[in-house]
Design an enzyme around this catalytic site. Structure first.
Site, short mmCIF file in Angstrom:
data_model
loop_
_atom_site.label_atom_id
_atom_site.label_comp_id
_atom_site.label_asym_id
_atom_site.label_seq_id
_atom_site.Cartn_x
_atom_site.Cartn_y
_atom_site.Cartn_z
N GLY A 1 2.36 3.41 -4.93
CA GLY A 1 2.07 3.87 -6.28
C GLY A 1 2.02 2.77 -7.31
O GLY A 1 2.19 3.03 -8.51
N VAL A 2 1.79 1.52 -6.89
CA VAL A 2 1.68 0.40 -7.83
C VAL A 2 0.27 -0.19 -7.80
O VAL A 2 0.03 -1.32 -8.19
CB VAL A 2 2.74 -0.69 -7.56
CG1 VAL A 2 4.12 -0.17 -7.92
CG2 VAL A 2 2.70 -1.16 -6.12
N SER A 3 -0.68 0.61 -7.30
CA SER A 3 -2.10 0.32 -7.39
C SER A 3 -2.56 -0.88 -6.59
O SER A 3 -3.24 -1.77 -7.10
CB SER A 3 -2.53 0.19 -8.84
OG SER A 3 -3.90 0.50 -8.96
N SER A 4 -2.23 -0.87 -5.32
CA SER A 4 -2.80 -1.87 -4.42
C SER A 4 -4.32 -1.76 -4.37
O SER A 4 -5.02 -2.77 -4.23
CB SER A 4 -2.22 -1.70 -3.01
OG SER A 4 -2.52 -0.42 -2.48
N SER A 5 -4.83 -0.54 -4.50
CA SER A 5 -6.28 -0.34 -4.43
C SER A 5 -6.99 -1.01 -5.59
O SER A 5 -8.00 -1.71 -5.40
CB SER A 5 -6.62 1.15 -4.39
OG SER A 5 -6.12 1.82 -5.54
N ASP B 1 -5.55 1.75 -13.86
CA ASP B 1 -5.15 0.77 -12.85
C ASP B 1 -6.06 -0.45 -12.87
O ASP B 1 -5.61 -1.60 -12.86
CB ASP B 1 -5.16 1.41 -11.47
CG ASP B 1 -4.20 2.58 -11.34
OD1 ASP B 1 -3.35 2.74 -12.23
OD2 ASP B 1 -4.32 3.33 -10.36
N GLU C 1 0.84 -1.19 0.00
CA GLU C 1 0.00 0.00 0.00
C GLU C 1 0.88 1.25 0.00
O GLU C 1 1.94 1.28 0.62
CB GLU C 1 -0.92 0.01 1.22
CG GLU C 1 -1.92 -1.13 1.23
CD GLU C 1 -2.82 -1.10 2.47
OE1 GLU C 1 -2.78 -0.09 3.21
OE2 GLU C 1 -3.54 -2.08 2.70
N GLY C 2 0.43 2.29 -0.69
CA GLY C 2 1.12 3.57 -0.68
C GLY C 2 2.36 3.64 -1.53
O GLY C 2 3.11 4.62 -1.47
N ALA D 1 -5.91 -3.50 -7.48
CA ALA D 1 -5.79 -4.95 -7.35
C ALA D 1 -6.85 -5.50 -6.41
O ALA D 1 -7.49 -6.52 -6.69
CB ALA D 1 -4.39 -5.31 -6.86
#
Length: 481
Positions: free
Chosen positions: A163-167, A211, A160-161, A169
């Protein structure tokens, strides 16, 4: 097929681990899933933004690589009409529970249902909006009547946090699991668009769609080429055999919902409104903060303005910055339904306007160059385009000292060590830097990350490798235990 095979093995290992949940040391995990009952298991990867970044909301072409790191979800239907979610960390867990009716019942809009669920009013529950929002959106946007509940276990290797789009995913993996369990047919593109609705309208973060499209539709080892108007997949581009891309996490937390990202996004839509009026395109008021523009010229997308067209006809009329109050008084509002201009804020209009116009040009040039003959000229051109994109982020106010330092370290190594370019990714203001280099330059990337970590005192994780999107891999049904 290596990434797909690895992803399938990861799913199988996750399924096998479910049998031991009743002996798990964390009480919120024990008893969540019932032995002998079927579960739907899904997997969606994070993404590395190679080119395009936050210009997605202005209609730019973007090039995205699905990462090896992914989020996995196991869902069982529950006879009780409630939703229970446990997100499992390394040695802790977060849990959320709500009546299904609070998420998917009642009338009103998506935003109304999200408010009833209390995601925004309680910071301790905000994380759950990314997952439980799938029920809200499917009920409101697809009319799904949930007549039973659900129990979900989530685990993720997407940090998280960073910038690789955990949200995205998480949103895509949960949306696919809910749709599969409740027999809702979703095409891959619709899966991504509904997941974006979770972030825009339930979480309240003004993200574009790149994303979610990558998490849903990405192919292992290939760049997803997406024209964000709103989500037109132009194909998947192979990286040249002699090149590779990596990501280095700066350790500085990035958030799409942050003020810098939102201010730049609003500034871009203010710029579009100014250009549209200058071009004589008719507009009508939609509400107190928004207008609709009849735009047969650019299709409502700032990225469709060419750099030459902007310089010759519009550049002199776009202010460097503009206070929201003055903008609203003259132009009435923007066309962006997920943001609102604040009267008291000074917005960076010029840089925010120029970025998507020039970025779309850069991304298309990058895509063409990928097919050019191998050699240093091609490699350097690709690297120069990444550097220009990075500099444009900085002009918009979306840079950071940490990501600037990483980009500098890459440039200092340079071509002599097989490294050609670096750029801040995603929404900027921290997060991860994408690095382009020869395929054998991995040890040099690791050296940069290690040196940065010693210098900054922050961990510097390196992202490498790839895996397929959720729709490519598909959901799996498995009996627990």
């Amino acid at each position: 097929m290596t990434g797909e095979t690895d992803a399938s093995a990861e799913v199988e290992a996750f399924v096998a681990s479910l049998a031991g949940l009743d002996r798990h040391p964390l009480p919120e995990v024990r008893g969540l899933l019932v032995r002998g009952e079927e579960a739907v298991v899904t997997r969606a990867p994070g993404r590395l933004d190679v080119m395009g970044g936050f210009a997605d909301y202005s209609g730019s072409l973007v090039l995205q690589l699905p990462l090896r790191e992914a989020t996995l979800v196991a869902l069982q239907k529950d006879r009780e009409p409630r939703v229970r979610i446990v997100s499992l960390g390394a040695d802790s867990a977060r849990s959320f529970e709500a009546p299904m009716d609070a998420l998917a019942g009642g009338g009103g809009t998506v935003e109304d249902a999200a408010a009833r669920a209390g995601f925004g009013s309680d910071p301790a529950r905000r994380w759950a909006a990314y997952a439980a929002g799938a029920f809200v959106v499917l009920a409101r946007e697809r009319g799904v009547a949930f007549r039973s509940g659900a129990r979900l276990l989530i685990t993720s290797r997407v940090p998280e946090g960073s910038g690789v789009s955990s949200s995205a995913a998480l949103e895509v993996a949960v949306m696919q699991a809910v749709a599969e369990a409740f027999d809702v047919a979703l095409a891959p593109r619709e899966l991504a668009l509904l997941a974006q609705q979770v972030e825009n309208r339930v979480v309240g973060a003004a993200c574009g769609v790149m994303d979610q499209m990558t998490a849903a539709c990405g192919e292992e080892g290939r760049l997803l080429a997406l024209r964000c108007q709103p989500a037109e997949l132009e194909g998947h581009l192979a990286l040249p055999e002699d090149l590779a891309v990596w990501g280095i996490d700066s350790g500085v937390c990035h958030a799409v919902s942050g003020a810098d990202y939102t201010s730049v996004r609003i500034g871009a839509f203010m710029g579009y409104r100014i250009l549209a009026e200058r071009a004589g395109l008719p507009a009508r008021r939609v509400d107190a903060a928004h207008v609709a523009v009849d735009d047969a010229r650019w299709g409502g997308c700032l990225a469709n303005v060419t750099p030459a067209e902007y310089r010759e006809s519009f550049a002199a009329h776009v202010p460097a910055s503009l206070r929201g109050e003055a903008f609203l008084a003259r132009y009435g509002g923007t066309t962006d339904a997920v943001t609102r201009v604040s009267p008291e804020v000074e917005y960076p209009v010029r840089a925010a306007t120029v970025h998507p116009i020039e970025e779309n040009f850069r991304v298309r040039a990058f895509a063409r160059e990928l097919a050019a003959p191998a050699g240093e000229r091609r490699n350097q051109t690709l690297g120069d385009l990444m550097s220009e994109s990075h500099a444009s982020y900085t002009r918009c106010g979306l840079g950071s000292a940490a990501t600037e330092r990483l980009a500098t370290l890459v440039h200092e190594k340079g071509r002599a060590h097989g490294l050609y370019g670096a750029r801040i990714t995603g929404g900027g203001s921290g997060g991860t830097v994408a690095v382009l280099g020869r395929r054998d330059a991995g040890p040099r990337v690791a050296e940069i990350a290690e040196g940065y970590a010693r210098e900054s005192g922050r961990p510097a994780r390196v992202f490498s490798g790839s895996s397929p999107g959720a729709a490519v891999l598909g959901p799996r049904r498995a009996r627990v235990g």
